[in-house]
Write an enzyme that holds these catalytic residues in place. Structure first.
Site, PDB file in Angstrom:
ATOM      1  N   LYS A   1       1.122  -1.281   0.169  1.00  0.00           N
ATOM      2  CA  LYS A   1      -0.044   0.036  -0.108  1.00  0.00           C
ATOM      3  C   LYS A   1       0.860   1.260   0.030  1.00  0.00           C
ATOM      4  CE  LYS A   1      -3.297   2.684   2.848  1.00  0.00           C
ATOM      5  NZ  LYS A   1      -4.194   2.469   4.217  1.00  0.00           N
TER       6      LYS A   1
ATOM      7  N   ASP B   1     -12.525   6.376   4.364  1.00  0.00           N
ATOM      8  CA  ASP B   1     -11.256   6.421   4.972  1.00  0.00           C
ATOM      9  C   ASP B   1     -10.791   4.946   4.888  1.00  0.00           C
ATOM     10  OD1 ASP B   1      -9.148   6.945   6.650  1.00  0.00           O
ATOM     11  OD2 ASP B   1     -10.041   7.208   8.413  1.00  0.00           O
TER      12      ASP B   1
ATOM     13  N   GLU C   1      -9.437   3.442   2.341  1.00  0.00           N
ATOM     14  CA  GLU C   1      -9.177   3.491   1.060  1.00  0.00           C
ATOM     15  C   GLU C   1      -8.134   2.476   0.679  1.00  0.00           C
ATOM     16  OE1 GLU C   1      -8.053   4.896   3.615  1.00  0.00           O
ATOM     17  OE2 GLU C   1      -5.783   4.950   3.016  1.00  0.00           O
TER      18      GLU C   1
ATOM     19  N   LYS D   1     -10.654  12.291   8.961  1.00  0.00           N
ATOM     20  CA  LYS D   1      -9.877  11.909  10.429  1.00  0.00           C
ATOM     21  C   LYS D   1      -9.911  13.247  11.150  1.00  0.00           C
ATOM     22  CE  LYS D   1      -6.822   8.055   8.312  1.00  0.00           C
ATOM     23  NZ  LYS D   1      -7.333   7.093   9.353  1.00  0.00           N
TER      24      LYS D   1
ATOM     25  N   ASP E   1      -3.095  10.208   4.047  1.00  0.00           N
ATOM     26  CA  ASP E   1      -4.490   9.552   4.279  1.00  0.00           C
ATOM     27  C   ASP E   1      -5.114  10.333   5.385  1.00  0.00           C
ATOM     28  OD1 ASP E   1      -6.690   8.227   4.399  1.00  0.00           O
ATOM     29  OD2 ASP E   1      -5.786   6.550   5.618  1.00  0.00           O
TER      30      ASP E   1
ATOM     31  N   ARG F   1      -7.848  -0.605   1.131  1.00  0.00           N
ATOM     32  CA  ARG F   1      -8.453  -1.637   0.329  1.00  0.00           C
ATOM     33  C   ARG F   1      -8.749  -1.456  -1.081  1.00  0.00           C
ATOM     34  NH1 ARG F   1     -12.453  -2.589   5.526  1.00  0.00           N
ATOM     35  NH2 ARG F   1     -10.859  -1.524   6.290  1.00  0.00           N
TER      36      ARG F   1
ATOM     37  N   ASP G   1       1.251   6.124   5.654  1.00  0.00           N
ATOM     38  CA  ASP G   1       0.508   5.415   4.952  1.00  0.00           C
ATOM     39  C   ASP G   1       0.938   4.484   3.936  1.00  0.00           C
ATOM     40  OD1 ASP G   1      -1.674   3.826   5.371  1.00  0.00           O
ATOM     41  OD2 ASP G   1      -3.170   5.328   4.751  1.00  0.00           O
TER      42      ASP G   1
HETATM   43  N1  BES Z   1      -4.295   4.310   6.936  1.00  0.00           N
HETATM   44  C1  BES Z   1      -5.442   3.668   7.763  1.00  0.00           C
HETATM   45  C2  BES Z   1      -5.276   2.676   9.058  1.00  0.00           C
HETATM   46  C3  BES Z   1      -4.454   3.324  10.151  1.00  0.00           C
HETATM   47  C4  BES Z   1      -4.840   3.827  11.077  1.00  0.00           C
HETATM   48  C5  BES Z   1      -2.991   2.996  10.091  1.00  0.00           C
HETATM   49  C6  BES Z   1      -4.323   4.252  12.254  1.00  0.00           C
HETATM   50  C7  BES Z   1      -2.571   3.369  11.289  1.00  0.00           C
HETATM   51  C8  BES Z   1      -3.046   4.093  12.244  1.00  0.00           C
HETATM   52  C9  BES Z   1      -6.724   3.067   7.044  1.00  0.00           C
HETATM   53  O1  BES Z   1      -6.786   4.033   5.553  1.00  0.00           O
HETATM   54  C10 BES Z   1      -7.910   3.841   7.682  1.00  0.00           C
HETATM   55  O2  BES Z   1      -8.105   4.907   7.735  1.00  0.00           O
HETATM   56  N2  BES Z   1      -8.634   2.655   8.296  1.00  0.00           N
HETATM   57  C11 BES Z   1      -9.701   2.896   8.823  1.00  0.00           C
HETATM   58  C12 BES Z   1     -10.884   1.723   8.423  1.00  0.00           C
HETATM   59  C13 BES Z   1     -12.144   2.087   9.003  1.00  0.00           C
HETATM   60  C14 BES Z   1     -12.472   3.250   8.428  1.00  0.00           C
HETATM   61  C15 BES Z   1     -12.919   0.727   8.806  1.00  0.00           C
HETATM   62  C16 BES Z   1      -9.498   2.605  10.292  1.00  0.00           C
HETATM   63  O3  BES Z   1      -8.795   1.916  10.828  1.00  0.00           O
HETATM   64  O4  BES Z   1      -9.912   3.281  11.298  1.00  0.00           O
HETATM   65 ZN    ZN Z   2      -4.958   4.494   5.008  1.00  0.00          ZN
HETATM   66 MN    MN Z   3      -7.721   5.639   5.666  1.00  0.00          MN
END
Ligand code: BES
Ligand code: ZN
Ligand code: MN
Length: 493
Positions: free
Chosen positions: A266, A348, A350, A278, A271, A352, A289
């Site tokens: 990725k 968020d 994204e 966020k 992000d 996947r 990210d």
């Molecule tokens: N890049 C983030 C995941 C992340 C969050 C990595 C905090 C490290 C620290 C990812 O794109 C994301 O935002 N995931 C969301 C998914 C949710 C919306 C289902 C998450 O983990 O909150």
């Molecule tokens: Zn992300």
């Molecule tokens: Mn995200």
């Protein structure tokens, strides 16, 4: 840093600094005992004064030891003799190198302790990896506040027996290549989002290809992705002014018929969450990210340096995720390259979306295995913290291979379930699937989502959100899991 391996008489070895291990209760390692005897028990006498108790990582610098040619002798605490293991050794090393770096020695000899906590190969590699880890400085956009007075240029590892030279030299070679891959991954992670853009990552791939002739790079632009039908990936980059890139690196070190190992990382260079924005606190950390992509670069570089006899492909889908008038909106439905439609309930989620199209694209490589690496979910950080990557796969053999590589490299993963029971969380009334489930088991449903795009080959997913950077005072990239990946490649070579 240059690493050399030596054996033979240690007392007469000329060096600015000789490092010797000491256990708790002032018990000396075998080699320290020898030096102590030669110096008329000077070390034992000093230890009796109680300035140093052998606690893990404690050090004491000694000068002018009689009959010893080294300018200085640095005693390094290794902890309790009984139960001295790899963890204690690594902890001691982690304390040693910052000290050595602040001393006046440009050159040092480290006598490997005996007994060794592991085999010679593993111990030497741990030394090399820790030395390089501690030598890394981020200076691209700031002055080094603690510049090294006399950076350590060369470290000689002293081994007691001739037979240990060969494994030690191999370990130094492997360790150095791993370490430069790790440094590359750290540096890319640490660069801010306004420098490290998708185009910057594409240029980094081209630089690698210029350095290594077995490496070829192809970067797919948005038009090409559009004609391939990558509606999921492109939907993420629509909200960004930076064009998305799909970076493909081909390393051909194996026979032409060998099925390639494919690593997919990725590469989200920033992000913000998109319309599902966020919160502001710590949002800066979302520049990391792209660390899945960064570790693909690191592993690729290590494979090239070691000229491994394997075929390896690195794929890095890269984009930003920002709010914008043209960005994905909750409820939007996109069509992925696989033809499956996706209802975007949370913009968020994204990672996947960019990964699923990259994973479908990988089918054309007829891969032996595909491993994707992604800072995919905060839920994985909650589950495993900063110590282990989350491993998701239904392939038990591949799982064992990855877990073993992680143990060997000291860069561990931990297996999580990927049972069908979780799949129904992704049901959607309006599309073939939703891009998120409920809060429960968030790291697992993310993996479930990816599993729907990886049916045509053997596949595993590593969620590296917890391990690939540190927060707080030590904020910065860790270069993980480059060591695990390189180990896996070494095991397969
Ligand atoms: N890049 C983030 C995941 C992340 C969050 C990595 C905090 C490290 C620290 C990812 O794109 C994301 O935002 N995931 C969301 C998914 C949710 C919306 C289902 C998450 O983990 O909150
Ligand atoms: Zn992300
Ligand atoms: Mn995200």
């Amino acid at each position: 840093m240059e690493f050399k391996i030596k054996t033979g008489e240690l007392a007469t070895l000329k060096t600015p600094c000789l490092v010797l291990g000491v256990f708790e209760k002032s018990k000396l390692t075998g080699v320290a005992e020898d030096i102590d005897a030669k110096s008329g028990n000077r070390i034992a006498d000093i230890l009796k004064k109680g300035d140093m108790d052998g606690e893990v990582g404690k050090t004491l610098m000694l000068y002018d030891l009689p009959e010893i040619s080294a300018d200085r002798v640095l005693l390094l605490g290794l902890g309790k003799k009984k139960g001295f293991d790899r963890t204690a050794f690594r902890k001691a090393l982690a304390a040693l190198f910052p000290q050595l770096q602040q001393s006046r020695a440009r050159d040092a000899v480290l006598a490997l302790p005996d007994p060794l906590p592991t085999d010679t190969y593993t111990s030497v590699r741990d030394v090399v990896l820790t030395a390089e880890d501690k030598a890394y400085r981020y200076t691209r956009t700031k002055d080094d506040k603690q510049p090294l007075k006399t950076p350590l240029k060369r470290l000689t590892l002293w081994v007691p027996k001739k037979q240990e030279i060969a494994p030690a030299e191999l370990a130094a070679r492997h360790g150095s290549a791993m370490a430069s891959g790790i440094s590359l991954a750290k540096e890319l992670g640490n660069l801010p989002g306004n420098i490290c853009t998708p185009s910057y990552l594409a240029d980094t791939a081209r630089d690698l290809a210029n350095r290594f002739k077995e490496l070829q790079v192809e970067v797919l632009e948005e038009e090409q992705m559009a004609s391939l039908g990558m509606g999921a990936l492109l939907s993420v980059s629509r909200g960004s002014r930076q064009p998305a890139k799909l970076i493909c690196m081909h390393y051909r070190g194996g026979k032409s018929g060998d099925k390639p190992i494919v690593l997919v990382g990725k590469g989200l260079t920033f992000d913000a969450g998109g319309i599902s924005l966020k919160p502001a606190a710590e949002m800066d950390e979302m520049k990391y990210d792209m660390c899945g992509g960064a570790s693909v670069f690191g592993a690729m570089q290590a494979a090239c340096e070691l000229e491994l006899p394997i075929n390896l492909i690195g794929v890095v889908p890269s984009s930003e995720n920002l709010p914008d008038g043209d960005a994905n909106k909750p409820g939007d439905i996109v069509t992925s390259m696989s033809g499956q439609t996706i209802e975007i309930l949370n913009t968020d989620a994204e990672g996947r979306l960019i990964l699923c199209d990259a994973l479908t694209y990988c089918e054309r490589f007829e891969p032996g295995i595909v491993i994707d690496l992604a800072t995919l979910t905060g839920a994985c950080v909650v589950a495993l913290g900063k110590h282990a990557a989350g491993l998701f796969t239904q392939d038990d053999k591949l799982a064992a291979e990855i877990l073993t590589a992680g143990e060997t490299a000291g860069d561990r993963a931990w297996r999580m379930p990927l049972w069908d029971d979780y799949q129904s969380q992704l049901d959607s009334n309006f599309a073939d699937m939703a891009n998120v489930g409920s809060r429960d088991g968030g790291a697992i449903t993310a993996a479930c989502f990816l599993s729907r795009f990886t049916k045509k080959y053997r596949w595993a997913h590593l969620d590296i959100a917890g391990i690939t950077w540190l927060t707080g005072k030590e904020k910065g990239g860790t270069g993980r899991p480059v060591a695990l990946l390189t180990q896996l490649l070494l095991d397969r070579a």
